[in-house]
Design a protein around this motif. Structure first.
Motif, PDB file in Angstrom:
ATOM      1  N   LEU A 231     -30.551 -24.403  11.990  1.00 28.92           N
ATOM      2  CA  LEU A 231     -30.441 -25.576  11.128  1.00 28.92           C
ATOM      3  C   LEU A 231     -29.634 -25.244   9.874  1.00 28.92           C
ATOM      4  O   LEU A 231     -28.774 -26.019   9.449  1.00 28.92           O
ATOM      5  CB  LEU A 231     -31.832 -26.101  10.765  1.00 28.92           C
ATOM      6  CG  LEU A 231     -31.858 -27.336   9.868  1.00 28.92           C
ATOM      7  CD1 LEU A 231     -31.122 -28.498  10.519  1.00 28.92           C
ATOM      8  CD2 LEU A 231     -33.288 -27.719   9.557  1.00 28.92           C
ATOM      9  N   HIS A 232     -29.887 -24.068   9.312  1.00 25.09           N
ATOM     10  CA  HIS A 232     -29.152 -23.638   8.118  1.00 25.09           C
ATOM     11  C   HIS A 232     -27.651 -23.555   8.400  1.00 25.09           C
ATOM     12  O   HIS A 232     -26.827 -24.008   7.598  1.00 25.09           O
ATOM     13  CB  HIS A 232     -29.681 -22.288   7.618  1.00 25.09           C
ATOM     14  CG  HIS A 232     -28.902 -21.724   6.484  1.00 25.09           C
ATOM     15  ND1 HIS A 232     -28.975 -22.246   5.203  1.00 25.09           N
ATOM     16  CD2 HIS A 232     -28.012 -20.708   6.435  1.00 25.09           C
ATOM     17  CE1 HIS A 232     -28.159 -21.565   4.419  1.00 25.09           C
ATOM     18  NE2 HIS A 232     -27.565 -20.617   5.142  1.00 25.09           N
ATOM     19  N   GLU A 233     -27.283 -23.003   9.539  1.00 25.60           N
ATOM     20  CA  GLU A 233     -25.866 -22.897   9.909  1.00 25.60           C
ATOM     21  C   GLU A 233     -25.237 -24.275  10.134  1.00 25.60           C
ATOM     22  O   GLU A 233     -24.094 -24.507   9.740  1.00 25.60           O
ATOM     23  CB  GLU A 233     -25.710 -22.045  11.172  1.00 25.60           C
ATOM     24  CG  GLU A 233     -26.015 -20.588  10.956  1.00 25.60           C
ATOM     25  CD  GLU A 233     -26.081 -19.803  12.256  1.00 25.60           C
ATOM     26  OE1 GLU A 233     -25.684 -18.626  12.238  1.00 25.60           O
ATOM     27  OE2 GLU A 233     -26.533 -20.366  13.283  1.00 25.60           O
TER      28      GLU A 233
ATOM     29  N   CYS B   9     -19.340 -27.715   4.626  1.00 28.03           N
ATOM     30  CA  CYS B   9     -17.978 -27.178   4.555  1.00 28.03           C
ATOM     31  C   CYS B   9     -16.975 -28.188   5.102  1.00 28.03           C
ATOM     32  O   CYS B   9     -15.937 -28.456   4.486  1.00 28.03           O
ATOM     33  CB  CYS B   9     -17.912 -25.863   5.312  1.00 28.03           C
ATOM     34  SG  CYS B   9     -16.286 -25.099   5.269  1.00 28.03           S
ATOM     35  N   THR B  10     -17.289 -28.776   6.243  1.00 27.57           N
ATOM     36  CA  THR B  10     -16.397 -29.746   6.875  1.00 27.57           C
ATOM     37  C   THR B  10     -16.231 -30.980   6.006  1.00 27.57           C
ATOM     38  O   THR B  10     -15.113 -31.465   5.796  1.00 27.57           O
ATOM     39  CB  THR B  10     -16.918 -30.140   8.266  1.00 27.57           C
ATOM     40  OG1 THR B  10     -17.037 -28.958   9.060  1.00 27.57           O
ATOM     41  CG2 THR B  10     -15.993 -31.126   8.942  1.00 27.57           C
TER      42      THR B  10
END
Length: 97
Positions: free
Chosen positions: A3-5, A12-13
């Motif tokens: 979930l963190h990733e 970022c996107t």
């Protein structure tokens, strides 16, 4: 993917969407297209279960475009994202952004 990733990738996107890589008129079409496809896939896979605030973020992104001289066309980007998502949900799929 944890979930963190996923959250980190989304943030970022969306940062790249709102700020761009270069000023919008200098940015190459394949960069804009690739970025749009990533966002559309994220929406299709994560909304609404894992990304319930997506609509709010899209509204904020459109408002940000009016204040961002570096990349002022966020309203157009959001309209394209939502159009492609609508086509995908409706069975049209495959619509290029």
């Amino acid at each position: 993917m944890s979930l963190h990733e996923k959250v980190q990738l989304k943030n970022c996107t969306m940062g790249l969407v709102s700020n761009g890589v270069h000023p919008i008129l200098e940015e190459e079409c394949h960069i804009k297209d690739s970025r749009s496809r990533i966002v559309v896939e994220m929406i299709k896979r994560e909304w609404p279960q894992q990304w319930p605030e997506m609509l709010t973020e899209m509204v904020e992104l459109t408002a940000l475009g009016a204040r961002n001289a570096h990349n002022p066309d966020n309203r157009q980007k959001v309209a394209k994202f939502m159009s492609v998502v609508r086509e995908g949900v409706g069975g049209g799929g495959g619509v290029a952004v």
